[in-house]
Design a protein around this motif. Structure first.
Motif, short mmCIF file in Angstrom:
data_model
loop_
_atom_site.label_atom_id
_atom_site.label_comp_id
_atom_site.label_asym_id
_atom_site.label_seq_id
_atom_site.Cartn_x
_atom_site.Cartn_y
_atom_site.Cartn_z
N GLY A 58 -87.84 -6.25 24.94
CA GLY A 58 -86.47 -5.86 24.66
C GLY A 58 -85.70 -5.70 25.95
N LEU A 59 -85.23 -4.48 26.21
CA LEU A 59 -84.39 -4.24 27.39
C LEU A 59 -85.11 -4.55 28.69
CD1 LEU A 59 -82.56 -0.93 26.36
CD2 LEU A 59 -81.70 -3.29 26.25
N GLY A 60 -86.42 -4.45 28.72
CA GLY A 60 -87.17 -4.75 29.94
C GLY A 60 -87.76 -6.15 29.96
N HIS A 87 -93.46 -15.50 22.76
CA HIS A 87 -92.27 -15.25 23.59
C HIS A 87 -91.02 -15.14 22.73
CE1 HIS A 87 -89.90 -14.87 27.08
NE2 HIS A 87 -89.31 -16.05 26.98
N LYS A 88 -90.21 -14.13 23.03
CA LYS A 88 -89.00 -13.85 22.26
C LYS A 88 -88.14 -12.85 23.01
CE LYS A 88 -91.85 -10.55 19.61
NZ LYS A 88 -93.12 -10.97 20.23
N ALA A 89 -86.95 -12.63 22.50
CA ALA A 89 -86.03 -11.61 23.03
C ALA A 89 -85.75 -10.64 21.89
CB ALA A 89 -84.74 -12.24 23.53
N ILE A 90 -86.24 -9.40 22.05
CA ILE A 90 -86.20 -8.40 20.98
C ILE A 90 -84.96 -7.52 21.11
CG2 ILE A 90 -87.26 -6.22 20.29
CD1 ILE A 90 -88.70 -8.42 19.00
N GLY A 91 -84.29 -7.31 19.99
CA GLY A 91 -83.17 -6.36 19.95
C GLY A 91 -81.83 -6.99 20.28
N LEU A 92 -80.80 -6.54 19.59
CA LEU A 92 -79.47 -7.14 19.75
C LEU A 92 -78.98 -7.18 21.19
CD1 LEU A 92 -79.71 -6.51 16.66
CD2 LEU A 92 -77.24 -6.14 16.66
N PRO A 93 -79.20 -6.14 22.01
CA PRO A 93 -78.70 -6.21 23.39
C PRO A 93 -79.31 -7.36 24.20
CG PRO A 93 -79.25 -3.95 22.80
CD PRO A 93 -79.78 -4.82 21.71
N MET A 94 -80.45 -7.88 23.77
CA MET A 94 -81.12 -8.93 24.55
C MET A 94 -80.96 -10.31 23.94
SD MET A 94 -82.13 -7.39 27.16
CE MET A 94 -83.08 -8.71 27.92
N TRP A 95 -80.25 -10.44 22.84
CA TRP A 95 -80.07 -11.77 22.27
C TRP A 95 -79.41 -12.70 23.29
CZ3 TRP A 95 -78.24 -11.09 16.46
CH2 TRP A 95 -79.31 -10.52 15.74
N GLY A 96 -79.96 -13.87 23.42
CA GLY A 96 -79.47 -14.83 24.41
C GLY A 96 -80.23 -14.78 25.72
N ALA A 97 -81.09 -13.78 25.90
CA ALA A 97 -81.80 -13.63 27.17
C ALA A 97 -82.82 -14.74 27.41
CB ALA A 97 -82.50 -12.27 27.23
N SER A 98 -83.15 -15.50 26.36
CA SER A 98 -84.09 -16.61 26.56
C SER A 98 -83.55 -17.64 27.55
CB SER A 98 -84.42 -17.28 25.22
OG SER A 98 -83.27 -17.82 24.62
N LYS A 99 -82.24 -17.73 27.70
CA LYS A 99 -81.69 -18.64 28.71
C LYS A 99 -82.24 -18.29 30.09
CE LYS A 99 -77.27 -19.28 26.29
NZ LYS A 99 -75.81 -19.04 26.35
N LYS A 100 -82.29 -17.02 30.38
CA LYS A 100 -82.77 -16.58 31.69
C LYS A 100 -84.28 -16.66 31.77
CE LYS A 100 -82.16 -13.07 35.24
NZ LYS A 100 -81.38 -11.87 35.66
N ALA A 126 -86.02 11.67 20.60
CA ALA A 126 -84.97 11.00 21.37
C ALA A 126 -85.42 9.59 21.77
CB ALA A 126 -84.61 11.82 22.60
N GLY A 127 -86.70 9.46 22.15
CA GLY A 127 -87.22 8.15 22.50
C GLY A 127 -87.26 7.20 21.32
N VAL A 128 -87.64 7.71 20.15
CA VAL A 128 -87.66 6.88 18.95
C VAL A 128 -86.25 6.45 18.58
CG1 VAL A 128 -88.26 6.80 16.50
CG2 VAL A 128 -89.78 7.99 18.11
N GLU A 129 -85.30 7.37 18.64
CA GLU A 129 -83.91 7.03 18.33
C GLU A 129 -83.40 5.93 19.26
OE1 GLU A 129 -81.90 10.77 18.60
OE2 GLU A 129 -82.22 11.25 16.48
N PHE A 130 -83.74 6.03 20.53
CA PHE A 130 -83.32 5.00 21.49
C PHE A 130 -83.88 3.64 21.09
CE2 PHE A 130 -83.91 2.38 25.25
CZ PHE A 130 -82.68 2.47 25.88
N ASN A 131 -85.15 3.61 20.71
CA ASN A 131 -85.77 2.34 20.34
C ASN A 131 -85.23 1.80 19.01
OD1 ASN A 131 -87.43 2.05 22.60
ND2 ASN A 131 -89.03 3.35 21.72
N ILE A 132 -84.87 2.67 18.10
CA ILE A 132 -84.23 2.21 16.86
C ILE A 132 -82.89 1.57 17.17
CG2 ILE A 132 -83.14 2.98 14.72
CD1 ILE A 132 -85.39 5.00 14.39
N LEU A 133 -82.16 2.14 18.09
CA LEU A 133 -80.82 1.63 18.41
C LEU A 133 -80.87 0.39 19.30
CD1 LEU A 133 -78.93 4.99 19.08
CD2 LEU A 133 -78.45 3.36 17.24
N ASN A 134 -81.81 0.33 20.23
CA ASN A 134 -81.74 -0.68 21.29
C ASN A 134 -82.89 -1.67 21.32
OD1 ASN A 134 -79.35 0.43 22.93
ND2 ASN A 134 -80.70 2.22 22.80
N ASP A 135 -83.95 -1.40 20.61
CA ASP A 135 -85.13 -2.27 20.72
C ASP A 135 -85.50 -2.79 19.34
OD1 ASP A 135 -88.26 -2.79 21.34
OD2 ASP A 135 -87.14 -2.77 23.22
N ARG A 136 -86.74 -2.56 18.89
CA ARG A 136 -87.20 -3.18 17.63
C ARG A 136 -86.52 -2.61 16.39
NH1 ARG A 136 -91.98 -6.56 18.50
NH2 ARG A 136 -92.53 -6.24 20.69
N GLY A 137 -85.84 -1.48 16.52
CA GLY A 137 -85.14 -0.96 15.36
C GLY A 137 -83.89 -1.74 15.00
#
Length: 525
Positions: free
Chosen positions: A216-218, A242-255, A315-326
């Motif tokens: 995801g973000l990393g 190989h994939k890009a997980i989570g909405l913030p990382m969509w399109g990262a496969s280009k890089k 707090a960590g789970v909420e972050f992952n729900i919002l930004n990663d596999r959630g």
């Protein structure tokens, strides 16, 4: 290499030695033959004796058994480089893989493998297997053997002990080392530890496959770490699923694909495998910070009973729900297998909240995730991958097809559809219907490319003298049928699957087990 076998398809019968007068054991007539090297198909016959392809071209006489493949295609058997076959002793037919056309499956992914290694392979050799099987040795397994779930660097003595276990597995025939750096205890390791262990595998000609530390973000940092391992351990690398997980990382496969190209340009042997879906599947614990799970489930439960620690975990789970596999939406988290509450299987995290009479908020979702893990965990499907990334990765010449699927049987839980449909989906949906990659290229990504990654010269292509692992299918109708709503469906359009010269799947779906073998690197198979 791509055109190595072109001469085999000139319409002239070719074979090793003089053509025999006795009938072949099995002949396939009038087939459109895909050699597995990326070439266009050629109309040809194929003859098999024992476990080996004996002749290709226009045959002068028949066989004891005959398959008329008029209107059908023949390809090398598909090689699945990433499979969860932990239940192979319970489901030795591996029917969910075999009926996709998979004739060789590689187990031990994501850092988890059988142990003790050689005794397990020896036990498999006594079982009547459907497909051929091979294994990697898992870093997480070895680290757990020596250090448990401790979040620290190994002592010199512990690192030496881990190296010794990798060495033992490689001598027993492991094809390389796998890591699951997102999972425990791999998440507690440093890159220096992984490099040191990978050097042991490299000394035997092994490969390195990695569930990256982050997808995801990393993700970018995770790919860079894998490239560093390729360079410093001098080992061939596979960025697995190989994939890009989570909405913030969509399109990262280009890089990430540009990073792979750059690594290869300086001589590093970096490749990828991929499943053709927009959802991943793993344990629900992937949403929980790794530190919260140190020491195992009992220590996790103790931490939940401390108010401050519980708040930090949430707090960590909420972050992952919002930004990663959630994916920022409780509807994107779908339950697969839930032993302690099977009525959740197929339902979403949102469904569970509503079943409990709760508002489906991120906060509620986090509480339920923590509760699920406390009760023993669950397998979940995460709908957080972008279709454009899937297609972009698929088109890369160094991306192979692999299912990441588990061995399943109809009615058994609610699995990811990849366990039933990965290879037919690429051929039917992505190649024939969408035209994302041509059919010969799709087949190359399932056959000769993974065979080369494993160092196998006698599987993965159709050539005289190669093992007779073959798939007979209809290129006009082959299709996956399994869905996220109804996953227990076998694919359509595959007529025969042949393993080591034995017809193992017939048009009626019946399966003959016993043809599969345990392959060990450095050993004759």
């Amino acid at each position: 290499m791509k055109y190595l076998l072109l001469g085999l398809f000139t319409g002239v019968t070719l074979f090793a030695g003089c053509q025999q007068n006795m009938p072949y054991d099995l002949v396939i007539l009038n087939a459109q033959v895909y050699d597995g090297l990326g070439n266009e198909p050629i109309l040809s016959d194929i003859a098999i004796n024992g476990d080996t392809i004996a002749a290709i071209g226009k045959l002068k006489h028949g066989g004891k058994d005959t398959i008329d493949a008029s209107g059908l295609a023949v390809a090398p058997g598909f090689i699945d480089l990433h499979t969860h076959i932990e239940r192979l002793l319970q489901i030795p037919s591996a029917s969910s893989h075999l009926r996709q056309g998979v004739t060789l499956t590689l187990g031990g992914p994501d850092g988890r493998s059988p142990w003790p290694f050689q005794p397990y392979l020896d036990s498999l050799a006594e079982v009547k297997l459907g497909p051929n099987v091979a294994y990697l040795v898992g870093h997480n397994t070895v680290r757990s053997n020596i250090m448990g779930l401790e979040d620290r660097k190994p002592t010199p003595a512990e690192l030496t002990a881990m190296k010794a276990q990798i060495d033992t597995a490689m001598q027993a025939g492991a094809f390389g080392i796998s890591t699951g750096l997102k999972y425990l205890p791999g998440a507690f390791s440093t890159v220096d530890e992984v490099i040191a262990l990978s050097k042991v595998a490299a000394s035997y000609g092994g490969i390195y496959t990695s569930h990256l530390r982050e997808e995801g973000l990393g993700l970018i940092e995770g790919v860079q770490e894998a490239i560093q391992i390729a360079q410093e351990a001098t080992i061939p690398v596979v960025l697995t699923h190989h994939k890009a997980i989570g909405l913030p990382m969509w399109g990262a496969s280009k890089k990430t694909l540009a990073m792979v190209d750059s690594a290869r340009a300086i001589g590093l042997d970096v490749m990828m495998d991929q499943y053709p879906y927009t959802a991943s599947q793993t344990g629900i614990s992937v949403l929980i910070p790794a530190w919260a799970m140190e020491g195992g489930i009992e220590k996790y439960r103790i931490r939940l009973n401390d108010k401050k620690t519980r708040s930090d975990i949430k707090a960590g789970v909420e972050f992952n729900i919002l930004n990663d596999r959630g994916g920022g939406d409780l509807n994107r988290v779908q339950f697969g297998r839930v032993k302690w509450k099977p009525e959740l299987e197929g339902k979403t995290l949102k469904d569970w909240a509503e079943m409990e009479g709760l508002q489906p908020t991120v906060s509620t979702g986090a509480e339920l995730v923590m509760k699920a893990q406390e009760n023993g965990g669950a397998s979940c499907i995460f709908h957080v991958i972008n279709e454009e990334d899937v297609q972009r990765i698929m088109q890369h010449p160094m991306a192979m097809v692999a299912s990441d699927g588990s061995l399943v049987e109809p009615g058994d839980g609610h699995p990811h559809p990849r366990s039933y449909g990965t290879f037919p989906r690429v051929l039917g949906h992505y190649s024939r219907e969408l035209g994302v990659i041509p059919m010969p290229e799709a087949i190359r990504k399932m056959t000769s490319l993974p065979a080369a990654r494993l160092g196998l010269t006698n599987r993965g292509s159709i050539a005289v003298g190669s093992f007779a692992d073959l798939v007979v299918f209809n290129p006009e109708t082959i299709a996956d049928k399994a869905t996220f709503e109804n996953p227990h469906q076998y694919p359509e359009g595959i007529s025969y699957v042949i393993v080591n010269g034995i017809i193992s799947v017939k048009p009626d779906g019946s399966i003959k087990t016993g043809a599969g073998r345990v392959l060990r690197k450095g050993f004759l198979d």
